[in-house]
Design a protein around this motif. Structure first.
Motif, mmCIF file in Angstrom:
data_model
loop_
_atom_site.group_PDB
_atom_site.id
_atom_site.type_symbol
_atom_site.label_atom_id
_atom_site.label_comp_id
_atom_site.label_asym_id
_atom_site.label_seq_id
_atom_site.Cartn_x
_atom_site.Cartn_y
_atom_site.Cartn_z
ATOM 1 N N PHE A 149 0.851 -1.190 0.000
ATOM 2 C CA PHE A 149 0.000 0.000 0.000
ATOM 3 C C PHE A 149 0.890 1.245 0.000
ATOM 4 C CE2 PHE A 149 -2.063 -3.325 2.550
ATOM 5 C CZ PHE A 149 -3.198 -3.556 1.785
ATOM 6 N N LEU B 226 1.743 5.078 1.102
ATOM 7 C CA LEU B 226 1.561 5.833 2.342
ATOM 8 C C LEU B 226 1.487 7.328 2.055
ATOM 9 C CD1 LEU B 226 4.145 4.010 4.648
ATOM 10 C CD2 LEU B 226 1.660 3.710 4.631
ATOM 11 N N ARG C 122 -7.838 2.706 6.571
ATOM 12 C CA ARG C 122 -7.055 3.770 5.944
ATOM 13 C C ARG C 122 -5.792 4.111 6.730
ATOM 14 N NH1 ARG C 122 -9.255 6.423 1.592
ATOM 15 N NH2 ARG C 122 -7.064 6.998 1.359
ATOM 16 N N HIS C 123 -5.445 3.306 7.738
ATOM 17 C CA HIS C 123 -4.243 3.554 8.529
ATOM 18 C C HIS C 123 -3.553 2.230 8.839
ATOM 19 C CE1 HIS C 123 -6.501 7.300 9.250
ATOM 20 N NE2 HIS C 123 -5.318 7.859 9.473
ATOM 21 N N ARG D 101 -1.074 7.110 7.748
ATOM 22 C CA ARG D 101 -2.222 7.082 6.851
ATOM 23 C C ARG D 101 -1.798 6.487 5.510
ATOM 24 N NH1 ARG D 101 -7.260 8.920 6.028
ATOM 25 N NH2 ARG D 101 -7.885 9.522 3.913
ATOM 26 N N THR D 102 -2.665 5.644 4.959
ATOM 27 C CA THR D 102 -2.396 5.037 3.659
ATOM 28 C C THR D 102 -3.093 5.837 2.564
ATOM 29 O OG1 THR D 102 -4.287 3.549 3.902
ATOM 30 C CG2 THR D 102 -2.141 2.755 4.640
ATOM 31 N N HIS D 103 -2.470 5.849 1.403
ATOM 32 C CA HIS D 103 -3.031 6.576 0.263
ATOM 33 C C HIS D 103 -4.210 5.838 -0.358
ATOM 34 C CE1 HIS D 103 -2.891 9.459 -3.033
ATOM 35 N NE2 HIS D 103 -2.990 8.443 -3.881
ATOM 36 N N THR E 89 -7.027 -0.307 2.675
ATOM 37 C CA THR E 89 -6.361 -1.583 2.987
ATOM 38 C C THR E 89 -7.374 -2.701 3.193
ATOM 39 O OG1 THR E 89 -6.354 -1.040 5.352
ATOM 40 C CG2 THR E 89 -4.438 -0.368 4.053
#
Length: 485
Positions: free
Chosen positions: A17, A19, A160-161, A171-173, A176
């Protein structure tokens, strides 16, 4: 580092993923990756110091028994020595507590693996090109990466984290959900996480033990031969006689004009100079970032296209036959190197290997010297020579006229029925290599006679529909396969 063996029915799979770290988190990420590089350089220097010391003592005539002892490079030995030196070594004493212990373990594990590869290569126990002794990693060129194997490693429930040791919640872009759903259902267990800086972005890759779900292919009884090329990225010919063509997207060729323009702007700015210590200007950094953005987009488009192609092929056919291409040797051709690298021949076979395993598909690799283009797909006659500029195959025996790439793909598809591991004609991906060639043999292709019907049946199994015709005719073909729209 101890190798992990998954449980029966489980496989180790990676979930990656992008970030979106803030300024302080990005500084912490760079600090951890820098700590891994520093630990690697310390391990290389600590081990090789005993080598140089022994060499100096030998030059002074010191007896063999009195020479300095070799320093071990196993991971436990490196950890023990590093933990004893980090408190007093001026390179680490002031700041080693700022990062997680996993950062230093990453560098030490990489150093231990590098020394193992060097020793095995020197003793002739490692396949491939000979490896030299490990060298120090440059701060300017080293890839930023760090691996976490212990501590709090999880995907947060909001999707999302992610949470990593010492780095906290990032935080993920992108969502997940794929990994989170498996973890919550109990069909996946996270083993480790690796953060890496690539193409101007930060990524986290979770290594997870996942329950393997065999996906049934659409046509399990059909074999397909894949002939890779430049004009057409791939020609797919299956055992039913159907031929499909995948056009080459040529992402790099399309972006060359934009890259030339961006590079011209960069060359007109004041860039860095290591000889004089000159630092780049702000305008140079901005122009260089714009040029890198074009490179990153080309790489992402190529990766997306290859993933869609290999996924579609592995999900449709029960048997896949590919060529064992010498891609490294092909890249030495200065006229075709750029286009071959843009097509990604090596990546296609690598991705087909693990995707075929996931779908329980049989992957067959034709022998590197199998004359797929020189062999007539109708009668089996082999031509001695077929120059690369001749794009149409014309058989002198049965008068079959067919496109060169279509002919090669049909021969590869017919080879699936005769694939016997270890024969050198065709072999599975993990089959034993063929025996060495006898004395006086060479790799030259020689003209052969047309094969009889009985021989054709024994060599290639059932006769394919296209093998029954012995004259030129227009055969209906499927529409070109487009997999990246």
């Amino acid at each position: 580092m101890k190798k992990f063996h998954p449980q029966p029915g489980f496989v180790v799979q990676a979930y990656r993923f992008a970030l979106d770290p803030n300024a302080s988190q990005e500084a912490a990420l760079r600090s951890h990756c820098g700590a891994a590089r520093a630990a690697y350089n310390w391990a290389v220097g600590w081990v090789t110091a005993s080598w140089w010391q022994r060499k100096a003592e030998e030059s002074y005539g010191v007896p063999q028994d009195a020479l300095t002892q070799w320093r071990p490079w196993s991971l436990p030995s490196l950890r023990k020595a590093f933990n004893a030196a980090k408190h007093t070594d001026p390179r680490f004493a002031a700041w080693w507590e700022e990062n997680s212990k996993e950062a230093y373990s990453t560098g030490l594990a990489n150093a231990a693996a590098a020394f193992d590869n060097y020793a095995r290569s020197k003793n002739g126990k490692r396949r491939g090109k000979r490896m030299g002794a490990p060298r120090f990693k440059s701060k300017r060129k080293a890839r930023l990466a760090c691996r976490f194997t212990t501590g709090t490693i999880r995907v947060d429930t909001d999707g999302r984290h992610v949470t990593l040791p010492r780095l906290g919640t990032l935080r993920t872009h992108e969502p997940t959900g794929k990994l989170l759903a498996r973890v919550q259902a109990g069909t996946a267990r996270i083993l480790s996480a690796t953060v890496r800086h690539e193409r101007g972005r930060w990524f986290v890759a979770f290594q997870a033990e996942v329950k393997q779900d065999i996906r049934r292919v659409a046509r399990p009884g059909v074999a397909v031969g894949i002939d890779l090329g430049i004009k057409a990225l791939a020609v797919l010919a299956d055992s039913t006689g159907e031929i499909r063509t995948v056009d080459n997207p040529r992402h790099y060729e399309r972006a060359r004009k934009q890259l030339r323009r961006a590079s011209r702007v960069v060359s007109r700015r004041r860039g860095p100079d290591r000889r004089t210590g000159q630092k780049p200007s702000r305008r140079w950094e901005k122009a260089n970032a714009q040029r890198n953005k074009v490179h990153h987009r080309v790489a992402n488009l190529r990766e997306d296209a290859l993933h869609k192609l290999t996924t579609a092929v592995a999900a449709e056919y029960g048997t896949i036959v590919v060529e064992d291409l010498n891609v490294a040797g092909m890249l030495r051709n200065r006229r075709l190197a750029r286009r071959i690298a843009d097509a990604g021949f090596g990546e296609i076979r690598r991705r087909l290997a693990y995707k075929a395993q996931r779908n329980a598909t049989r992957l067959v690799a034709a022998d590197r010297w199998f004359p797929s283009s020189k062999t007539c797909s109708g009668c089996g006659v082999v031509k001695a020579k077929l120059p690369l500029h001749v794009r149409t195959y014309a058989c002198d025996a049965c008068h079959l006229v067919i496109d060169r790439d279509d002919n090669a793909a049909l021969n590869l598809a017919a080879l699936a029925a005769a694939a016997v591991p270890g024969t050198g004609v065709a072999a599975d991906q993990d089959a034993a290599p063929a025996v060495s060639k006898p004395r006086g043999a060479d790799r030259k292709t020689r003209t052969t006679r047309p094969r009889r019907k009985a021989e054709a049946g024994r060599a290639g199994g059932a006769t394919l529909p296209h093998q029954r015709q012995t004259e030129t005719r227009d055969r209906p073909q499927a529409e070109p396969l487009t997999l990246w729209r």
